[in-house]
Design a protein around this motif. Structure first.
Motif, PDB file in Angstrom:
ATOM      1  N   ALA A  47     -19.686  25.359  14.246  1.00 11.35           N
ATOM      2  CA  ALA A  47     -21.148  25.366  14.326  1.00 11.35           C
ATOM      3  C   ALA A  47     -21.779  24.128  13.700  1.00 11.35           C
ATOM      4  O   ALA A  47     -22.910  23.775  14.026  1.00 11.35           O
ATOM      5  CB  ALA A  47     -21.703  26.625  13.664  1.00 11.35           C
ATOM      6  N   VAL A  48     -21.076  23.454  12.784  1.00  9.86           N
ATOM      7  CA  VAL A  48     -21.662  22.300  12.102  1.00  9.86           C
ATOM      8  C   VAL A  48     -21.023  20.985  12.547  1.00  9.86           C
ATOM      9  O   VAL A  48     -21.264  19.940  11.937  1.00  9.86           O
ATOM     10  CB  VAL A  48     -21.549  22.439  10.566  1.00  9.86           C
ATOM     11  CG1 VAL A  48     -22.273  23.680  10.087  1.00  9.86           C
ATOM     12  CG2 VAL A  48     -20.086  22.457  10.108  1.00  9.86           C
ATOM     13  N   LYS A  49     -20.242  21.022  13.612  1.00  9.07           N
ATOM     14  CA  LYS A  49     -19.526  19.805  13.996  1.00  9.07           C
ATOM     15  C   LYS A  49     -20.466  18.689  14.426  1.00  9.07           C
ATOM     16  O   LYS A  49     -20.106  17.509  14.329  1.00  9.07           O
ATOM     17  CB  LYS A  49     -18.527  20.109  15.099  1.00  9.07           C
ATOM     18  CG  LYS A  49     -19.119  20.563  16.418  1.00  9.07           C
ATOM     19  CD  LYS A  49     -18.009  20.879  17.411  1.00  9.07           C
ATOM     20  CE  LYS A  49     -18.546  21.382  18.734  1.00  9.07           C
ATOM     21  NZ  LYS A  49     -17.453  21.712  19.681  1.00  9.07           N
ATOM     22  N   ASN A  50     -21.669  19.035  14.888  1.00 12.43           N
ATOM     23  CA  ASN A  50     -22.641  18.009  15.285  1.00 12.43           C
ATOM     24  C   ASN A  50     -23.670  17.739  14.189  1.00 12.43           C
ATOM     25  O   ASN A  50     -24.693  17.118  14.446  1.00 12.43           O
ATOM     26  CB  ASN A  50     -23.351  18.431  16.576  1.00 12.43           C
ATOM     27  CG  ASN A  50     -22.396  18.503  17.754  1.00 12.43           C
ATOM     28  OD1 ASN A  50     -21.492  17.677  17.879  1.00 12.43           O
ATOM     29  ND2 ASN A  50     -22.570  19.506  18.600  1.00 12.43           N
ATOM     30  N   ASN A  51     -23.408  18.244  13.009  1.00 14.44           N
ATOM     31  CA  ASN A  51     -24.326  18.053  11.883  1.00 14.44           C
ATOM     32  C   ASN A  51     -23.520  17.564  10.687  1.00 14.44           C
ATOM     33  O   ASN A  51     -23.150  18.342   9.810  1.00 14.44           O
ATOM     34  CB  ASN A  51     -25.038  19.368  11.565  1.00 14.44           C
ATOM     35  CG  ASN A  51     -26.229  19.165  10.646  1.00 14.44           C
ATOM     36  OD1 ASN A  51     -26.255  18.221   9.850  1.00 14.44           O
ATOM     37  ND2 ASN A  51     -27.213  20.053  10.750  1.00 14.44           N
ATOM     38  N   PRO A  52     -23.216  16.262  10.634  1.00  9.32           N
ATOM     39  CA  PRO A  52     -22.322  15.733   9.593  1.00  9.32           C
ATOM     40  C   PRO A  52     -22.827  15.950   8.170  1.00  9.32           C
ATOM     41  O   PRO A  52     -22.029  16.099   7.255  1.00  9.32           O
ATOM     42  CB  PRO A  52     -22.225  14.239   9.936  1.00  9.32           C
ATOM     43  CG  PRO A  52     -23.375  13.955  10.831  1.00  9.32           C
ATOM     44  CD  PRO A  52     -23.663  15.211  11.570  1.00  9.32           C
ATOM     45  N   LYS A  53     -24.165  15.972   7.982  1.00  6.29           N
ATOM     46  CA  LYS A  53     -24.687  16.180   6.630  1.00  6.29           C
ATOM     47  C   LYS A  53     -24.355  17.579   6.119  1.00  6.29           C
ATOM     48  O   LYS A  53     -23.936  17.758   4.971  1.00  6.29           O
ATOM     49  CB  LYS A  53     -26.201  15.957   6.613  1.00  6.29           C
ATOM     50  CG  LYS A  53     -26.613  14.503   6.794  1.00  6.29           C
ATOM     51  CD  LYS A  53     -28.124  14.348   6.652  1.00  6.29           C
ATOM     52  CE  LYS A  53     -28.532  12.882   6.783  1.00  6.29           C
ATOM     53  NZ  LYS A  53     -30.007  12.704   6.645  1.00  6.29           N
ATOM     54  N   VAL A  54     -24.548  18.572   6.989  1.00  9.17           N
ATOM     55  CA  VAL A  54     -24.220  19.941   6.601  1.00  9.17           C
ATOM     56  C   VAL A  54     -22.709  20.072   6.397  1.00  9.17           C
ATOM     57  O   VAL A  54     -22.247  20.702   5.439  1.00  9.17           O
ATOM     58  CB  VAL A  54     -24.711  20.940   7.659  1.00  9.17           C
ATOM     59  CG1 VAL A  54     -24.219  22.349   7.332  1.00  9.17           C
ATOM     60  CG2 VAL A  54     -26.225  20.917   7.741  1.00  9.17           C
ATOM     61  N   ALA A  55     -21.934  19.475   7.289  1.00  6.39           N
ATOM     62  CA  ALA A  55     -20.481  19.535   7.169  1.00  6.39           C
ATOM     63  C   ALA A  55     -20.022  18.940   5.842  1.00  6.39           C
ATOM     64  O   ALA A  55     -19.144  19.494   5.166  1.00  6.39           O
ATOM     65  CB  ALA A  55     -19.838  18.803   8.341  1.00  6.39           C
ATOM     66  N   LYS A  56     -20.615  17.819   5.474  1.00  6.37           N
ATOM     67  CA  LYS A  56     -20.251  17.170   4.214  1.00  6.37           C
ATOM     68  C   LYS A  56     -20.604  18.060   3.027  1.00  6.37           C
ATOM     69  O   LYS A  56     -19.836  18.189   2.068  1.00  6.37           O
ATOM     70  CB  LYS A  56     -20.966  15.821   4.097  1.00  6.37           C
ATOM     71  CG  LYS A  56     -20.575  15.035   2.851  1.00  6.37           C
ATOM     72  CD  LYS A  56     -21.264  13.662   2.837  1.00  6.37           C
ATOM     73  CE  LYS A  56     -20.864  12.875   1.598  1.00  6.37           C
ATOM     74  NZ  LYS A  56     -21.511  11.551   1.560  1.00  6.37           N
ATOM     75  N   PHE A  57     -21.783  18.706   3.088  1.00  2.00           N
ATOM     76  CA  PHE A  57     -22.207  19.595   2.009  1.00  2.00           C
ATOM     77  C   PHE A  57     -21.230  20.768   1.875  1.00  2.00           C
ATOM     78  O   PHE A  57     -20.820  21.138   0.777  1.00  2.00           O
ATOM     79  CB  PHE A  57     -23.616  20.132   2.287  1.00  2.00           C
ATOM     80  CG  PHE A  57     -24.090  21.151   1.279  1.00  2.00           C
ATOM     81  CD1 PHE A  57     -24.702  20.760   0.100  1.00  2.00           C
ATOM     82  CD2 PHE A  57     -23.916  22.513   1.517  1.00  2.00           C
ATOM     83  CE1 PHE A  57     -25.127  21.704  -0.827  1.00  2.00           C
ATOM     84  CE2 PHE A  57     -24.334  23.459   0.602  1.00  2.00           C
ATOM     85  CZ  PHE A  57     -24.944  23.050  -0.579  1.00  2.00           C
ATOM     86  N   ILE A  58     -20.853  21.350   3.007  1.00  2.00           N
ATOM     87  CA  ILE A  58     -19.951  22.495   2.997  1.00  2.00           C
ATOM     88  C   ILE A  58     -18.596  22.105   2.414  1.00  2.00           C
ATOM     89  O   ILE A  58     -18.029  22.800   1.564  1.00  2.00           O
ATOM     90  CB  ILE A  58     -19.789  23.055   4.427  1.00  2.00           C
ATOM     91  CG1 ILE A  58     -21.096  23.714   4.888  1.00  2.00           C
ATOM     92  CG2 ILE A  58     -18.657  24.071   4.484  1.00  2.00           C
ATOM     93  CD1 ILE A  58     -21.073  24.133   6.335  1.00  2.00           C
ATOM     94  N   GLN A  59     -18.066  20.959   2.845  1.00  2.00           N
ATOM     95  CA  GLN A  59     -16.777  20.516   2.343  1.00  2.00           C
ATOM     96  C   GLN A  59     -16.826  20.195   0.860  1.00  2.00           C
ATOM     97  O   GLN A  59     -15.933  20.557   0.101  1.00  2.00           O
ATOM     98  CB  GLN A  59     -16.299  19.297   3.134  1.00  2.00           C
ATOM     99  CG  GLN A  59     -15.945  19.626   4.570  1.00  2.00           C
ATOM    100  CD  GLN A  59     -15.542  18.411   5.377  1.00  2.00           C
ATOM    101  OE1 GLN A  59     -15.093  18.534   6.486  1.00  2.00           O
ATOM    102  NE2 GLN A  59     -15.708  17.228   4.828  1.00  2.00           N
ATOM    103  N   LYS A  60     -17.895  19.538   0.436  1.00  2.00           N
ATOM    104  CA  LYS A  60     -18.037  19.157  -0.972  1.00  2.00           C
ATOM    105  C   LYS A  60     -18.056  20.380  -1.873  1.00  2.00           C
ATOM    106  O   LYS A  60     -17.515  20.370  -2.981  1.00  2.00           O
ATOM    107  CB  LYS A  60     -19.308  18.327  -1.164  1.00  2.00           C
ATOM    108  CG  LYS A  60     -19.532  17.871  -2.601  1.00  2.00           C
ATOM    109  CD  LYS A  60     -20.807  17.052  -2.714  1.00  2.00           C
ATOM    110  CE  LYS A  60     -21.049  16.624  -4.163  1.00  2.00           C
ATOM    111  NZ  LYS A  60     -22.305  15.835  -4.297  1.00  2.00           N
ATOM    112  N   ASN A  61     -18.700  21.468  -1.407  1.00  2.00           N
ATOM    113  CA  ASN A  61     -18.843  22.670  -2.215  1.00  2.00           C
ATOM    114  C   ASN A  61     -17.759  23.711  -1.937  1.00  2.00           C
ATOM    115  O   ASN A  61     -17.806  24.808  -2.479  1.00  2.00           O
ATOM    116  CB  ASN A  61     -20.227  23.286  -1.996  1.00  2.00           C
ATOM    117  CG  ASN A  61     -21.323  22.473  -2.643  1.00  2.00           C
ATOM    118  OD1 ASN A  61     -21.594  22.620  -3.829  1.00  2.00           O
ATOM    119  ND2 ASN A  61     -21.941  21.579  -1.879  1.00  2.00           N
TER     120      ASN A  61
END
Length: 660
Positions: free
Chosen positions: A475-489
């Motif tokens: 669901a977040v593959k086209n939203n790199p900012k959200v993906a980065k936030f999810i991975q970071k946390n």
């Protein structure tokens, strides 16, 4: 015992829950207990899985023991016929066998497989003569020895803070104790005597890829489909059992717990669910065990224990629930073995569940190398669990909540615990061949994810599927900012434990079942912990005990309300994980056992793998290879078994009608 604790912060409900455990984390979501052991012996061409990146956290160590301090350990006695016990445990649970349903009592188990009273009496006399107390378990396989540390050290020629395993079963230091050979030959292992060794270390914090949940990401961050008892009973055909008049009456459910609960919370929940609130339904028995660290006190108000007891008692509305409580918050080998032995020796428990585990094979391998665990610990655990199968007890546990690529304790570096992630890092308990391993699914639901500072995004689950967050990753593959936030946390890495055990071979009941020892997989989480938004489908061959055996709803987005009054919290809050799935299936076994014309279900696995091959199977396999993974293992077309969900989802009314 351990000097440190770790805390899980649930931002969603502004609550803070402190729990003990390091590697002994629970199977449920916020604490995911120990990993599940998985080994792939053969992959698809040129496809090789390596351990993911490592991290370091602090260490927990045992407390020092004084000479006047009272402690205890176990003598594990040799079985008179361990191979015969395993064969008969399968036979009494396999339709068509001449011994089918010819269960044993604990006394009969001892007569056939344990040491006779003549041996244990000599041990008791010998130990009493030397100032120690010996308590013999009914199975004739365990003698718990207790006394002052100075006396133990003198009798067994050991310094408890330096005790390590040697080739000689009775030796834990430079000198072998002067114990009569007629006694020493009866012992196959001693467990618990090394628990005070400073090398017996664990990570002091939750570790692994799963650090937070989507529901922890911010206030009112999630909408999902949460329910109560009827969410389970409606979906899996339990209501038909109620219409047949099955209530669990006359049955006692066992719950093994390493933390406590408030009775008032349980009865509040039971009253809400309109089930019996007779005070005699709920009792606690304390288990003989050791304290890893005397400064660590297990929680007396644990959300894990509360949800286990609440749902076991609501799904089987007239069954009694007996909690077998270990005072230590750490499930050491001795504490877990003693808990199961206490359950099976009691004689009145027909079904039992626990949401605590023992640790990953890889982590326990490290402790073995340090001389802390005996090399034969898998056989010790298996023999006790086989006792339950011989007595007709249905023994369940959750398969784990870290998906396939779980965390494990690699070792120590510069005073820190080194943590790795691997497909081989499974918990020893849910991969044992003598336990019924319950995996997790996701029910159809709509999810709105609101992460702080980001636009919300939606996830739609149309059909029941394996529990895993590959849907969120996509669901977040086209939203790199959200993906980065999810991975970071570290959000969204949870899922149903499942795969292969490298410790135990493929059991007989799983052989020649389509899907067993083969797999499909999509590696949504890379070796460094980052996401692969478009992983290719790969196929391969595995070996060992495949797990789980079946699966039911365990996803927090389609989870269950639990009642636990604490501080400013209203009391009601959603909970999930495979460790709420386990007690629910355990309660179904109690329902079926309460049928007037029904014998104990006993150990399910030999029979359910037979039933799953029939055209009228009580299980629906989840075979899709799309939107159906535990972030690694997915489905295989036209198979009976898949590693993320086992035989699939049950229809319990059908199971009741087919099960012999």
């Amino acid at each position: 015992m351990m000097k440190s604790i770790f805390c899980i912060f649930n931002i969603a409900d502004s609550e803070r829950e402190c729990v003990f455990g390091g590697i002994f984390m629970k199977h449920y979501l916020s604490l995911t207990l120990l990993p599940v052991s998985i080994m792939i012996f053969c992959m698809a061409a040129n496809y090789n899985i390596k351990a993911a990146s490592t991290t370091t956290v602090g260490l927990m160590r045992p407390s020092k023991i004084t000479s006047n301090q009272t402690t205890n350990f176990d003598l594990i006695l040799r079985s008179k016929d361990q191979a015969g016990a395993y064969q008969r445990a399968l036979a009494v649970n396999t339709p068509g066998s001449p011994n089918f349903k010819q269960y044993l009592t604990a006394t009969e188990f001892r007569q056939k497989y344990g040491q006779p009273a003549s041996v244990t009496n000599r041990w008791q006399k010998y130990l009493k003569l030397h100032g120690l107390k010996a308590t013999v378990f009914s199975n004739g396989l365990i003698i718990n020895v207790s006394g002052r540390a100075s006396v133990i050290s003198k009798v067994f020629k050991v310094n408890l803070e330096n005790a390590t395993y040697h080739k000689n079963v009775m030796q834990f230091g430079k000198n072998k104790p002067n114990i009569p050979s007629s006694l020493s030959k009866s012992v196959q292992a001693i467990i618990g005597i090394t628990d005070h060794n400073s090398r017996y270390v664990f990570p002091n914090s939750q570790f692994g890829l799963s650090q937070k949940r989507f529901s922890d990401a911010g206030s009112e961050s999630v909408s999902g489909n949460f329910g109560y008892t009827n969410q389970f009973t409606d979906h899996y055909g339990v209501n038909q059992l109620y219409r047949e008049g099955l209530t669990g009456q006359g049955q006692t459910i066992g719950i093994i717990a390493f933390e406590g609960f408030h009775r008032a919370d349980v009865f509040h929940f039971w009253k809400h669910e309109n089930v019996s609130i007779d005070a005699n339904r709920l009792s606690t028995k304390y288990v003989t065990g050791n304290l890893y660290n005397t400064k660590l006190k297990s929680s007396e108000d644990s959300s894990e224990s509360v949800m286990d007891v609440e749902y076991a008692g609501s799904i089987a509305p007239q069954a009694k629930v007996r909690v077998f409580r270990v005072k230590s918050p750490v499930p050491t080998l001795m504490n877990l073995v003693n808990a199961y032995a206490t359950v099976y020796d009691s004689g009145n428990i027909s079904t039992v569940s626990t949401s605590w585990g023992l640790g990953s094979t890889l982590g326990l391998n490290y402790l073995q190398r340090q001389g802390i665990l005996p090399n034969n610990y898998p056989n010790i655990l298996s023999m006790i669990l086989a006792q339950g199968a011989l007595e007709g007890v249905s023994t369940f546990t959750g398969s784990g909540d870290q998906g396939a690529q779980a965390s494990y304790f690699k070792g120590v570096s510069h005073g820190k615990a080194v943590i790795g992630h691997s497909l081989k890092a499974g918990d020893v308990l849910p991969t044992n061949p003598w336990i019924i391993s319950v995996g997790g699914t996701t029910l159809p639901n709509s999810r709105i994810i609101k992460l702080p500072g980001y636009s919300p995004f939606a996830i739609q689950i149309q059909n029941e599927r394996a529990w895993g967050y590959d849907s969120a990753i996509s669901a977040v593959k086209n939203n790199p900012k959200v993906a980065k936030f999810i991975q970071k946390n570290g959000i969204g890495y949870e899922g149903s434990g499942g795969g292969f055990s490298e410790l135990y071979p493929t059991p007989r009941y799983q052989r020649n079942i389509s899907g067993v020892n083969t797999f499909n997989a999509r590696q949504f989480i890379k070796e460094d912990g980052s996401f692969d938004f478009n992983p290719e489908l790969v196929s391969g061959i595995g070996s060992g005990r495949n797990y789980p055996d079946l699966a039911v709803d365990a996803d927090p987005f389609s989870g269950y309300y639990v009642y636990q009054k604490s501080g400013s919290r209203s009391g009601w809050f959603p909970q999930a994980g495979t460790s709420i799935a386990g007690p629910q299936v355990t309660a179904v076994a109690a329902l079926i056992n309460s049928a007037p014309d029904h014998r104990r279900m006993g150990f399910w696995n030999p029979q359910i793998y037979q039933l799953a091959q029939q055209t009228n199977s009580p299980f629906t396999p989840l075979n899709s290879s799309v939107d159906n993974s535990n972030t690694y293992y997915t489905g295989q077309a036209d198979t009976i078994y898949n590693q993320a969900t086992g035989l699939g989802v049950p229809e319990f009314a059908k199971l009741y009608n087919l099960y012999e």
